[in-house]
Design a protein around this motif. Sequence first.
Motif, PDB file in Angstrom:
ATOM      1  N   PRO A 194      -0.787  25.421  15.593  1.00 64.04           N
ATOM      2  CA  PRO A 194      -0.676  26.403  14.508  1.00 64.04           C
ATOM      3  C   PRO A 194      -1.176  25.823  13.185  1.00 64.04           C
ATOM      4  CG  PRO A 194       1.426  25.334  14.822  1.00 64.04           C
ATOM      5  CD  PRO A 194       0.525  24.789  15.895  1.00 64.04           C
ATOM      6  N   PRO A 195      -1.394  26.688  12.189  1.00 65.92           N
ATOM      7  CA  PRO A 195      -1.909  26.207  10.909  1.00 65.92           C
ATOM      8  C   PRO A 195      -0.838  25.499  10.083  1.00 65.92           C
ATOM      9  CG  PRO A 195      -1.540  28.572  10.811  1.00 65.92           C
ATOM     10  CD  PRO A 195      -1.310  28.163  12.234  1.00 65.92           C
ATOM     11  N   LEU A 196      -1.324  24.660   9.190  1.00 59.73           N
ATOM     12  CA  LEU A 196      -0.459  23.883   8.295  1.00 59.73           C
ATOM     13  C   LEU A 196      -0.948  24.105   6.875  1.00 59.73           C
ATOM     14  CD1 LEU A 196       0.533  20.166   8.922  1.00 59.73           C
ATOM     15  CD2 LEU A 196      -0.403  20.847   6.715  1.00 59.73           C
ATOM     16  N   HIS A 228       5.765  22.809   1.888  1.00 65.22           N
ATOM     17  CA  HIS A 228       4.913  22.470   3.016  1.00 65.22           C
ATOM     18  C   HIS A 228       5.334  23.288   4.231  1.00 65.22           C
ATOM     19  CE1 HIS A 228       3.594  19.121   0.516  1.00 65.22           C
ATOM     20  NE2 HIS A 228       4.872  18.960   0.227  1.00 65.22           N
ATOM     21  N   LEU A 229       4.363  23.957   4.844  1.00 63.54           N
ATOM     22  CA  LEU A 229       4.656  24.900   5.921  1.00 63.54           C
ATOM     23  C   LEU A 229       3.803  24.596   7.151  1.00 63.54           C
ATOM     24  CD1 LEU A 229       4.411  28.224   3.829  1.00 63.54           C
ATOM     25  CD2 LEU A 229       6.401  26.722   4.060  1.00 63.54           C
ATOM     26  N   LEU A 230       4.402  24.680   8.325  1.00 60.55           N
ATOM     27  CA  LEU A 230       3.678  24.598   9.583  1.00 60.55           C
ATOM     28  C   LEU A 230       4.147  25.752  10.453  1.00 60.55           C
ATOM     29  CD1 LEU A 230       1.852  23.048  11.659  1.00 60.55           C
ATOM     30  CD2 LEU A 230       3.968  21.949  12.436  1.00 60.55           C
ATOM     31  N   GLY A 231       3.231  26.618  10.845  1.00 56.48           N
ATOM     32  CA  GLY A 231       3.593  27.753  11.676  1.00 56.48           C
ATOM     33  C   GLY A 231       2.605  28.891  11.498  1.00 56.48           C
ATOM     34  N   PRO A 232       2.760  29.959  12.282  1.00 54.23           N
ATOM     35  CA  PRO A 232       1.847  31.103  12.178  1.00 54.23           C
ATOM     36  C   PRO A 232       1.756  31.631  10.748  1.00 54.23           C
ATOM     37  CG  PRO A 232       3.251  31.325  14.108  1.00 54.23           C
ATOM     38  CD  PRO A 232       3.776  30.152  13.339  1.00 54.23           C
ATOM     39  N   ASP A 233       0.531  31.895  10.303  1.00 54.33           N
ATOM     40  CA  ASP A 233       0.272  32.479   8.982  1.00 54.33           C
ATOM     41  C   ASP A 233       0.748  31.606   7.822  1.00 54.33           C
ATOM     42  OD1 ASP A 233      -0.900  34.821  10.078  1.00 54.33           O
ATOM     43  OD2 ASP A 233       1.092  35.657  10.432  1.00 54.33           O
ATOM     44  N   ALA A 234       0.936  30.310   8.055  1.00 52.06           N
ATOM     45  CA  ALA A 234       1.406  29.428   6.982  1.00 52.06           C
ATOM     46  C   ALA A 234       0.515  29.482   5.736  1.00 52.06           C
ATOM     47  CB  ALA A 234       1.523  27.997   7.503  1.00 52.06           C
ATOM     48  N   PRO A 235      -0.828  29.476   5.865  1.00 53.95           N
ATOM     49  CA  PRO A 235      -1.660  29.543   4.652  1.00 53.95           C
ATOM     50  C   PRO A 235      -1.472  30.840   3.870  1.00 53.95           C
ATOM     51  CG  PRO A 235      -2.937  28.723   6.513  1.00 53.95           C
ATOM     52  CD  PRO A 235      -1.657  29.250   7.076  1.00 53.95           C
ATOM     53  N   GLN A 265       0.120  30.819  -0.194  1.00 56.07           N
ATOM     54  CA  GLN A 265      -0.612  31.201  -1.394  1.00 56.07           C
ATOM     55  C   GLN A 265       0.310  31.737  -2.481  1.00 56.07           C
ATOM     56  OE1 GLN A 265      -4.453  31.299  -2.308  1.00 56.07           O
ATOM     57  NE2 GLN A 265      -2.912  30.907  -3.857  1.00 56.07           N
ATOM     58  N   ALA A 266       1.254  32.599  -2.102  1.00 53.06           N
ATOM     59  CA  ALA A 266       2.199  33.126  -3.094  1.00 53.06           C
ATOM     60  C   ALA A 266       3.184  32.055  -3.529  1.00 53.06           C
ATOM     61  CB  ALA A 266       2.943  34.331  -2.516  1.00 53.06           C
ATOM     62  N   ALA A 267       3.623  31.233  -2.569  1.00 56.66           N
ATOM     63  CA  ALA A 267       4.583  30.183  -2.907  1.00 56.66           C
ATOM     64  C   ALA A 267       3.977  29.155  -3.854  1.00 56.66           C
ATOM     65  CB  ALA A 267       5.077  29.498  -1.632  1.00 56.66           C
ATOM     66  N   ALA A 268       2.652  28.945  -3.763  1.00 55.85           N
ATOM     67  CA  ALA A 268       1.989  27.986  -4.644  1.00 55.85           C
ATOM     68  C   ALA A 268       2.092  28.401  -6.108  1.00 55.85           C
ATOM     69  CB  ALA A 268       0.524  27.837  -4.241  1.00 55.85           C
ATOM     70  N   VAL A 269       2.136  29.708  -6.359  1.00 61.56           N
ATOM     71  CA  VAL A 269       2.309  30.194  -7.733  1.00 61.56           C
ATOM     72  C   VAL A 269       3.642  29.710  -8.292  1.00 61.56           C
ATOM     73  CG1 VAL A 269       2.475  32.232  -9.201  1.00 61.56           C
ATOM     74  CG2 VAL A 269       0.877  32.215  -7.274  1.00 61.56           C
ATOM     75  N   ALA A 270       4.662  29.739  -7.461  1.00 55.65           N
ATOM     76  CA  ALA A 270       5.992  29.318  -7.897  1.00 55.65           C
ATOM     77  C   ALA A 270       6.019  27.827  -8.223  1.00 55.65           C
ATOM     78  CB  ALA A 270       7.014  29.634  -6.804  1.00 55.65           C
ATOM     79  N   VAL A 271       5.345  27.027  -7.421  1.00 60.66           N
ATOM     80  CA  VAL A 271       5.306  25.583  -7.677  1.00 60.66           C
ATOM     81  C   VAL A 271       4.526  25.307  -8.954  1.00 60.66           C
ATOM     82  CG1 VAL A 271       4.612  23.340  -6.763  1.00 60.66           C
ATOM     83  CG2 VAL A 271       5.508  25.077  -5.213  1.00 60.66           C
ATOM     84  N   LYS A 272       3.385  25.980  -9.120  1.00 64.02           N
ATOM     85  CA  LYS A 272       2.573  25.811 -10.320  1.00 64.02           C
ATOM     86  C   LYS A 272       3.348  26.212 -11.569  1.00 64.02           C
ATOM     87  CE  LYS A 272      -1.521  25.170 -12.334  1.00 64.02           C
ATOM     88  NZ  LYS A 272      -2.237  23.874 -12.314  1.00 64.02           N
ATOM     89  N   ALA A 273       4.176  27.246 -11.442  1.00 64.91           N
ATOM     90  CA  ALA A 273       4.939  27.750 -12.586  1.00 64.91           C
ATOM     91  C   ALA A 273       6.193  26.933 -12.871  1.00 64.91           C
ATOM     92  CB  ALA A 273       5.332  29.211 -12.350  1.00 64.91           C
ATOM     93  N   GLY A 274       6.528  25.972 -11.997  1.00 69.94           N
ATOM     94  CA  GLY A 274       7.690  25.130 -12.218  1.00 69.94           C
ATOM     95  C   GLY A 274       9.012  25.807 -11.919  1.00 69.94           C
ATOM     96  N   LEU A 275       9.031  26.756 -10.983  1.00 67.16           N
ATOM     97  CA  LEU A 275      10.279  27.427 -10.648  1.00 67.16           C
ATOM     98  C   LEU A 275      11.222  26.484  -9.909  1.00 67.16           C
ATOM     99  CD1 LEU A 275       9.069  30.971  -9.517  1.00 67.16           C
ATOM    100  CD2 LEU A 275       9.619  30.125 -11.813  1.00 67.16           C
ATOM    101  N   THR A 276      12.471  26.879  -9.817  1.00 67.00           N
ATOM    102  CA  THR A 276      13.494  26.042  -9.209  1.00 67.00           C
ATOM    103  C   THR A 276      13.974  26.629  -7.886  1.00 67.00           C
ATOM    104  OG1 THR A 276      15.336  27.192 -10.292  1.00 67.00           O
ATOM    105  CG2 THR A 276      14.283  25.387 -11.511  1.00 67.00           C
ATOM    106  N   ALA A 285       8.350  34.357   6.349  1.00 63.08           N
ATOM    107  CA  ALA A 285       8.349  33.963   4.943  1.00 63.08           C
ATOM    108  C   ALA A 285       9.744  33.977   4.339  1.00 63.08           C
ATOM    109  CB  ALA A 285       7.425  34.895   4.161  1.00 63.08           C
ATOM    110  N   GLU A 286      10.668  34.746   4.904  1.00 58.63           N
ATOM    111  CA  GLU A 286      12.015  34.798   4.343  1.00 58.63           C
ATOM    112  C   GLU A 286      12.722  33.450   4.420  1.00 58.63           C
ATOM    113  OE1 GLU A 286      15.166  36.978   6.500  1.00 58.63           O
ATOM    114  OE2 GLU A 286      13.712  37.193   8.134  1.00 58.63           O
TER     115      GLU A 286
END
Length: 448
Positions: free
Chosen positions: A347-349, A404-411, A415-426, A441-442
């Motif tokens: 699966p994708p990572l 970091h995600l490994l599993g179906p549709d991980a990329p 993409q949405a989760a990367a926005v949260a990391v870039k924005a410095g969310l907790t 994703a849940e």
Amino acid sequence: MANFDYDLFTIGAGSGGVRASRVAAAHGARVAVAEEYRVGGTCVIRGCVPKKMLVYGAHFAEDLEDAKRFGWQIENPTFDWRILRDNVLADVDRLNGLYTQTLDNHGVRIIDQRAKVTGPNEVTLADGSRITAKYILVSVGARPMIPDCPGHELGITSNEAFHLDALPKRILIAGAGYIANEFAGIFNEFGSKVTLINRSDKLLRGYDETLTGRLLQISLAKGIQFRFNAAFRGIEKNLDGTLRVSMTNHDDMEVDCVMYAIGRVPNTEGLGLENVGIELGERGEIKVDEFNKSSVESIYAVGDVTDRVQLTPVAIREGQAFADTVFGGKPSKVSYDHVPSAVFSHPPLAGVGMTESEARNTLGSIKVYQSDFRPMKNVLAGRNERALYKMICEGESERIVGIHLLGPDAPEILQAAAVAVKAGLTKADFDATIAIHPTMAEELVLLR
């Protein structure tokens, strides 16, 4: 700028060069682009786009098998490599036409020749013509690295993989990065016997080791073989056309195809860069400042030829920043923090931000949240393959520094989760978000 033939001359019409040329032209610049092969570059012509289409095709192998548990009766499905290959190449032709049309629509002149730099404001084409420009942009990308061993010419790279006449029954793939793992998954799903060899004992260096270890386990279960700490001694062609490969620390093996995916090197040879004073790095990369300017005032470079982050979206951002800075009156830099990336393996990572080991070494005190679960589709299909999600947080504030995600549709999920990391969310911000159920994703908002 009227003293020059063009305001901008771009060498290389890949993703970065096309974006820079188009935007510069939109800002009012007179632009020409020299491209010796095809407009679109590695990503569109012989990289991520056609490769992703092969990934889609490969997924049907497992989907057709899983379909039986969902009530679908599909008798004796067969696969024809030539149909997929030709359809993929036809779509590459379509994209090549669209990229060409984009430049044409912006008034950019496309010159179908190789060009080299012969002065701070001059390029010379393959036919001997000399063209002057106020600025020169080098965006010639990178090329696959070839090992230095006897018989290396008997192997192929990812460039040739898209044009194979037939699928190899046995293929040896050299490398442990994303290209090697992606093609290992593709050929394995198409029925080839795949062996992956690597000089070290590490898989996907730079990604979180918990996930790469899990991917190795899954790949082994799918039938992909691995030989670590193996370097080529030589490749010989047998009388029947097969290849005999000798390597360190392992027995010789016979295969039908050897593919090199051991890295990519900046494509700067023969461009005349040293002759005009452009400073190059150890791998031949063009050294540039934060505004993509080389050591020569009028010459810039973007994309893989600078060997900063070899990703298409990064090259596009660099091309945009260059054009806005030089021609748009808007000085722009590209931030290389929190660049998300993905491996379209099976699966994708996908990952963004710090890995667990990087966070421990950098921050000291961290918290790691993890979910190890079997996707619902795999449960009903009777497939034991599990997904693995990790969230890395700064210890006290629980600011998220990596996902970091490994599993179906991980990329797609990352993409949405990367926005949260870039924005410095907790972590608390994720906890406060209601889950969409039932989804994979849940798991990101339910981590404990």
